[in-house]
Design a protein around this motif. Structure first.
Motif, short mmCIF file in Angstrom:
data_model
loop_
_atom_site.label_atom_id
_atom_site.label_comp_id
_atom_site.label_asym_id
_atom_site.label_seq_id
_atom_site.Cartn_x
_atom_site.Cartn_y
_atom_site.Cartn_z
N THR A 68 7.73 -25.91 17.94
CA THR A 68 7.16 -24.46 16.87
C THR A 68 7.90 -23.48 17.04
O THR A 68 8.57 -23.27 15.91
N LEU A 69 8.16 -23.04 18.45
CA LEU A 69 9.53 -21.95 18.24
C LEU A 69 10.82 -22.21 17.24
O LEU A 69 10.49 -21.49 17.55
N GLN A 70 11.16 -23.15 17.27
CA GLN A 70 11.92 -23.55 16.95
C GLN A 70 12.15 -23.46 15.74
O GLN A 70 12.50 -22.89 15.03
N GLU A 71 11.09 -23.99 15.17
CA GLU A 71 10.78 -23.95 13.43
C GLU A 71 10.77 -22.42 13.63
O GLU A 71 11.36 -22.50 11.99
N LEU A 72 10.20 -21.93 14.08
CA LEU A 72 9.40 -20.05 13.78
C LEU A 72 11.26 -19.87 13.75
O LEU A 72 11.64 -18.72 12.61
N ASN A 73 12.00 -20.37 14.45
CA ASN A 73 13.42 -19.55 14.57
C ASN A 73 14.35 -20.01 13.48
O ASN A 73 14.66 -19.16 12.54
N GLU A 76 13.67 -18.11 10.01
CA GLU A 76 13.60 -16.98 10.47
C GLU A 76 12.07 -16.20 10.17
O GLU A 76 12.58 -14.65 8.93
N MET A 77 11.68 -16.42 10.47
CA MET A 77 10.19 -15.96 10.55
C MET A 77 10.42 -14.20 10.74
O MET A 77 10.20 -14.51 12.27
N GLU A 78 9.55 -13.88 10.31
CA GLU A 78 9.96 -12.07 11.04
C GLU A 78 8.49 -11.83 11.52
O GLU A 78 7.89 -12.49 11.60
N CYS A 79 9.13 -12.10 13.42
CA CYS A 79 7.30 -11.80 13.98
C CYS A 79 7.75 -10.18 14.30
O CYS A 79 9.06 -10.15 14.94
N SER A 83 5.49 -11.45 19.58
CA SER A 83 4.15 -12.39 19.51
C SER A 83 4.41 -13.79 20.07
O SER A 83 3.07 -14.38 20.59
N LYS A 84 5.45 -13.86 19.86
CA LYS A 84 5.50 -15.60 20.16
C LYS A 84 5.17 -16.13 21.56
O LYS A 84 4.71 -16.94 21.52
N GLU A 85 5.96 -14.82 22.54
CA GLU A 85 5.35 -15.43 24.29
C GLU A 85 3.56 -14.78 23.60
O GLU A 85 3.32 -15.72 25.25
N ILE A 86 2.52 -14.29 23.25
CA ILE A 86 1.83 -14.03 23.74
C ILE A 86 1.83 -15.30 22.69
O ILE A 86 0.82 -16.54 23.74
N TRP A 87 1.60 -15.61 22.40
CA TRP A 87 1.28 -16.57 21.72
C TRP A 87 1.58 -18.27 22.55
O TRP A 87 0.34 -18.69 22.99
N VAL A 88 2.78 -18.34 23.15
CA VAL A 88 3.17 -19.18 24.14
C VAL A 88 1.96 -19.05 25.11
O VAL A 88 1.12 -20.66 25.79
N CYS A 89 1.75 -18.17 25.20
CA CYS A 89 0.84 -17.66 26.96
C CYS A 89 -0.68 -18.61 26.83
O CYS A 89 -0.94 -19.19 26.89
N LEU A 90 -0.99 -17.81 25.43
CA LEU A 90 -2.12 -17.96 24.50
C LEU A 90 -2.51 -19.75 24.72
O LEU A 90 -3.63 -20.31 25.11
N CYS A 91 -2.05 -20.27 24.47
CA CYS A 91 -1.66 -21.31 23.87
C CYS A 91 -1.34 -22.26 25.47
O CYS A 91 -2.20 -23.19 25.72
N ALA A 92 -0.38 -22.07 26.28
CA ALA A 92 -0.50 -22.76 27.83
C ALA A 92 -1.42 -22.54 28.52
O ALA A 92 -2.25 -23.18 28.92
N LEU A 93 -2.45 -21.55 28.51
CA LEU A 93 -3.67 -20.95 29.29
C LEU A 93 -4.85 -22.38 28.89
O LEU A 93 -5.19 -23.09 29.68
#
Lengths: 901, 129
Positions: A68-73, A76-79, A83-93
């Motif tokens: 997903t991160l790759q996809e976002l890259n 070239e989604m504006e974010c 924010s991506k890190e927050i999302w990753v952390c939340l998902c992982a947790l």
């Protein structure tokens, strides 16, 4: 709306309930990429969890997050930043909250979570050593804005849901630190648990940086040191060098000067580091050493600093054996990695005896085996604490594994037979399959690392005051060999100022053997023959071998019968003597002279006499037999000579000594069995010399006449009781001899001789006369040969047989060649036989042989059945034995056949 | 094909034999040294995963074995169990596979050199192509 700006970075939830909000969003096509992914994954996760494949969730989650991160890259989604890190952390947790236990993927997930959290922490200025400024505070707020925590369910038991935990983590510097460390530690322990030490080390390195920022140097050091071990073990130079540099900084910070020194040494000799760094740290070392008290010792590893390339023993000769106590020389090739020369006070190599004496070795191995059967754990780390135990254990292992590397498959052939013993199957069996096929994870290989301990340097090879230059160095080491055995060079110690650089020498470590050479006892005669009847000098020597022989060592020499010996200082000869030796050092030969005297008795020929000497061997606890051959110094020979009825005894004394002449005196010959032969007497015919000198070239000859009181005349008329006896006569020659140079006392020589038939029974007189009317014998004419046989003593064998033996080229016997005569009728018997000489010249007369004629029993038949017994020499005296007769050539033959007189 | 690549050959004793760094577009060699050792860190950590995966598949090419931030780690295990590890920041499976096979061939040539000792660092100009 799909690739709109990212506004909502809430993570997915693994709640069992279907997220209807997202689902309606999908229906309305109002969702972001993230929403869609979240929805899909939460569904997927939900299903997996309900299928009981919780561990799959974490695996897929990791992929999902990456993708997903790759996809976002890519899109070239504006974010917003972070924010991506927050999302990753939340998902992982979320996933980690929902999956229990450690497995491969949770570890990676923890690590991923840690990374992202760190990024967040940095963004928000929450990392130690920073203060969040207003913009960072603002960022936190805006990040929390996109985090819709109302979508998370409140958890019971005070447990935090992902959103709460993340918010708490980002709420303050302190709680960030606490949470981050918590997560990092979990990630590390998870990695370690699944055997991925390297991954754990990577986190460790980052954690160390974090700790450094937080001024917790000790923790940082722990992590760095752990990583360093791994990197160095695996030879990743760049990495270990970086780590070393970090470590050096840490040690400097907390002022751990010893460890700092060690690290500096490592950096200074690290080929991966830049020369600048190396020189800098070398200067640091010098500085530190100046600060250190002079007497202290600091131990450091020399693994990279001074490498041992080779160690070879130097021998003066190729076949030289190293024996206990002798000097050993080794050349050491060292490679110094330090950028500058160093003056080493000493370089030593410790030596470990790896093989005890053979007998002992067997027993220890056996014991060890028994021990291992009892299940004693011999882990290498335990064993290595004691070098000698370790070597034994290793040996034992080898014998068990038949010398195989445990990492190599140990294949064995196994044949299986049917009941009728025919081959049924042959297979190869790997005996250590579990060892070989075990997955090689990084935990096992890396973690064992024994602390370097100085070995025992009490009998080490040493060299002092050596300057080690950068690069290759050759150092000569000296030492002294210990007791017999095989020695291994185990550790090198390079002492430079207060530093002791230690390095264990790798396998196969150079070894040397100290052998023991047994002393050898030798008995040497000089270059001359040993002579019996005379004292001979022998030298008893000991080749010391590798032993040191103390003065006063006693060796006993026992002689066999007839042989006696004495020490050089004694005067008496005896059968057993004890020889004392002076002190001897290894490889020396010490000798002592002894004298032996061999009895000379009744020696009648020049053959040597063999005697055995037993010498006790104190080292082998046995005696050795040495046989010695003695030539007789003197020997005598005996001859019975006849002249008609007279008998003479000739005795010759020969000398075999090459060098010396002997003076002989008091020569006498006596009849031993006089009482049995009263009629016999010996009359000396020798001149009355007081002494006679004989040598190798000159023998001494003596003559005695054997006089019989029974004269032939008186004998003839005597009756039976005066019959000639066949009693053998025994005579004994005695004389005294001494070497002419007078070096020896006079000794007596005796020899006895026995003889028989010492009477002349018959005499033969033969002559060939010319034919009647002729003055000379002429060839080819018949001549009468007259033979006269006379009996001197009565003989029981009166029937005699005579034969005329003639050379058939010279004589033709025309009459009876042989016939029986009976001598009893008359004492004299005359026989005439016609013979014809065949050629002219001086011809020896035909020989007349007289034998006893013993007619066959019963029948008085012809010669064929009778027996002829020869007389012994001396019984028949042939007066015309060597006579010759002048024969003229035949008259009717030409001149050319004339044989010259 | 742009992107950054870091390639390393790891020997039996987990020691690096050959390292190379390159980028697809232009010359961006002037990257910080710091970055370079980060690459090594990642490659090193990925060894664990390679070891694990190579026992599971008969293929030599292991595809992507690990991901680390923006980096992907692809691996290739030779018949003699030498490990090729590639760090890359964009997905390019075919290209990497080709690269690995090409590298493998070069490596075999290198191994066939009688003067080359297995597991020792590779110093060869041909390799740097």
């Amino acid at each position: 709306a799909f690739n709109l700006q990212l506004l909502d970075w809430t993570g997915f939830s693994l709640d069992k309930n279907i997220n209807s909000r997202l689902r309606t969003n999908i229906e309305r096509c109002e969702l972001s990429l993230l929403d869609l992914r979240n929805y899909l994954f939460s569904r997927q996760g939900g299903i997996l969890i309900s299928m009981g494949k919780g561990d799959q969730v974490s695996k897929r989650c990791l992929n999902f997050l990456h993708n997903t991160l790759q996809e976002l890259n890519i899109m070239e989604m504006e974010c917003a930043e972070g924010s991506k890190e927050i999302w990753v952390c939340l998902c992982a947790l979320e996933v980690l909250n929902n999956t229990k236990g450690n497995n491969l993927h949770t570890a990676a997930l923890w690590s991923f979570l840690r990374e992202k959290l760190l990024v967040l922490g940095k963004l928000c200025g929450l990392t130690p050593g920073h203060k969040p400024d207003s913009s960072q505070l603002h960022l936190v707020v805006s990040l929390f804005g996109g985090l819709k925590d109302e979508r998370y369910l409140k958890l019971e038991n005070n447990q935090q849901n992902p959103a709460e935990r993340l918010k708490e983590a980002l709420s303050s510097q302190h709680s960030f630190e606490k949470n981050y460390l918590d997560i990092a530690e979990t990630a590390i322990s998870n990695y370690k648990h699944i055997g991925r030490i390297r991954s754990a080390r990577l986190i460790g390195i980052e954690l160390a940086e974090f700790y450094l920022d937080a001024d917790q140097v000790q923790q940082a050091i722990a992590f760095l040191a752990d990583s360093l071990k791994t990197f160095q073990f695996e030879g990743w130079e760049t990495l270990s060098m970086r780590t070393l540099l970090d470590l050096a900084k840490c040690y400097k910070l907390i002022n751990e000067s010893e460890k700092y020194l060690r690290t500096c040494v490592q950096i200074a000799s690290c080929p991966g580091a830049s020369l600048q760094d190396r020189e800098f740290y070398f200067r640091e070392i010098c500085k530190k050493l100046d600060e250190h008290p002079a007497g202290s010792k600091i131990i450091a590893s020399a693994d990279d600093t001074v490498q041992v390339l080779s160690a070879t023993q130097i021998k003066e000769r190729l076949d030289e054996t190293t024996v206990p106590g002798c000097k050993i020389k080794f050349t050491l090739e060292l490679h110094s990695n330090l950028p500058v020369d160093i003056e080493c006070s000493s370089i030593e190599v410790s030596v470990v005896q790896s093989l005890p004496e053979p007998e002992r070795k067997v027993s220890t191995v056996l014991e060890d085996r028994r021990a291992s059967r009892r299940g004693v754990n011999r882990s290498p780390s335990v064993a290595s604490s004691n070098a000698s135990v370790f070597s034994l254990a290793e040996e034992e292992d080898e014998s068990e594994e038949s010398g195989r590397d445990p990492g190599k498959p140990h294949m064995q052939e196994r044949l299986e037979y049917k009941q009728d013993k025919s081959l049924y199957a042959a297979r190869l069996v790997c005996r250590n399959a579990t060892k070989v096929l075990k997955r090689k994870d990084s935990s096992g290989t890396i973690l064992k690392d024994g602390q370097l301990k100085p070995a025992d340097y009490c009998n080490a090879l040493t060299a002092s005051n050596v300057t080690l230059y950068p690069g290759l160095n050759k150092v000569e080491l000296h030492g002294k060999a210990g007791v017999q055995g095989i020695y291994t060079l185990s550790q090198i110690r390079v002492c430079w100022r207060q530093l002791s650089l230690l390095e264990n020498l790798g396998v196969p470590a150079p070894t040397f053997t100290v052998a023991r050479e047994e002393p050898v006892i030798l008995l040497n005669k000089g270059d001359t023959e040993l002579l019996a009847g005379k004292s001979n000098k022998l030298s008893l020597s000991i080749y010391c071998g590798s032993e040191n022989i103390e003065a006063g060592l006693e060796i006993s020499v026992t002689c066999g019968r007839g042989l006696t010996a004495r020490n050089a200082h004694d005067s008496e000869y005896s059968n057993t003597i004890t020889v004392k030796f002076p002190a001897g050092s290894p490889f020396e030969t010490i000798s002592v002279e002894i004298w032996v005297l061999c009895l000379l008795e009744n020696k009648k020929d020049a053959n040597s006499i063999e005697y055995t000497v037993k010498i006790s061997d104190p080292w082998r606890q046995n005696t050795m037999d040495i046989s010695l051959n003695f030539m007789p110094a003197l020997y005598s020979t005996f001859n019975l000579l006849t002249a008609m009825s007279k008998k003479f005894l000739q005795l010759k004394v020969h000398c075999l000594d090459q060098k010396l002449s002997y003076r002989i005196s008091n020569v006498s010959l006596g009849l031993v069995n006089e009482e049995k032969l009263p009629e016999l007497k010996l009359e000396s015919m020798n001149d009355d010399y007081s002494e006679l000198v004989i040598s190798k070239q000159f023998e001494g000859a003596f003559l005695w006449q054997l006089v019989s009181s029974l004269s032939s005349g008186s004998n003839s008329d005597s009756s039976g009781n005066n019959k000639v006896t066949d009693q053998p006569a025994v005579v004994m020659l005695t004389l005294t001899y001494t070497p002419e140079d007078g070096s020896e006392p006079e000794r007596e020589f005796r020899s006895t001789f026995q003889f028989q038939d010492y009477r002349t029974l018959y005499t033969i007189f033969a002559k060939v006369e010319p034919a009647k009317g002729n003055e000379f014998c002429r060839a080819s004419t018949l001549c009468p040969m007259k033979i006269e046989v006379e009996q001197l003593y009565p003989d029981p064998h009166s029937s005699l047989f005579y034969e005329i033996l003639a050379d058939q080229t010279q004589w033709a016997v025309c009459g009876k060649q042989g016939a029986v005569i009976d001598i009893q009728q008359s004492v004299k018997e005359n026989i005439v036989v016609d013979v014809m000489p065949l050629t002219g010249g001086h011809l020896p007369l035909p020989t007349v042989r007289l034998s006893k004629y013993i007619p066959a029993e019963g029948r008085g038949g012809g010669l064929g059945s009778a027996r002829l017994d020869p007389f012994s020499i001396g019984q028949v005296y042939n007066m015309s034995r060597t006579q010759q007769i002048h024969v003229l050539p035949p008259a009717n033959q030409g001149q050319e056949f004339l044989s010259l007189p | 094909m742009s992107g950054n690549y870091y390639f390393v050959i790891v020997g039996h004793r987990d020691n690096p034999l050959f390292e190379m760094e390159f980028s697809g577009s232009g010359n961006r060699e002037a990257r910080k040294d710091d970055h370079r050792h980060l690459n090594q860190f990642i490659a090193h950590a990925a060894l664990d995963l390679v070891d694990e995966q190579m026992l599971r598949t008969p293929n030599m090419y292991l595809k992507i074995v690990d991901k680390f931030n923006e980096w992907f780690v692809s691996a290739f295990v030779t018949a003699s169990r030498q490990r090729f590890i590639m760090l890359h920041d964009i997905k390019n499976e075919d290209g990497i596979k080709n690269f690995f096979t090409e590298m493998y061939e070069t490596y075999i040539k290198q191994v066939m050199n009688p003067f080359y000792e297995l597991n020792s660092p590779i110093k060869s100009a041909a390799f740097e192509k």
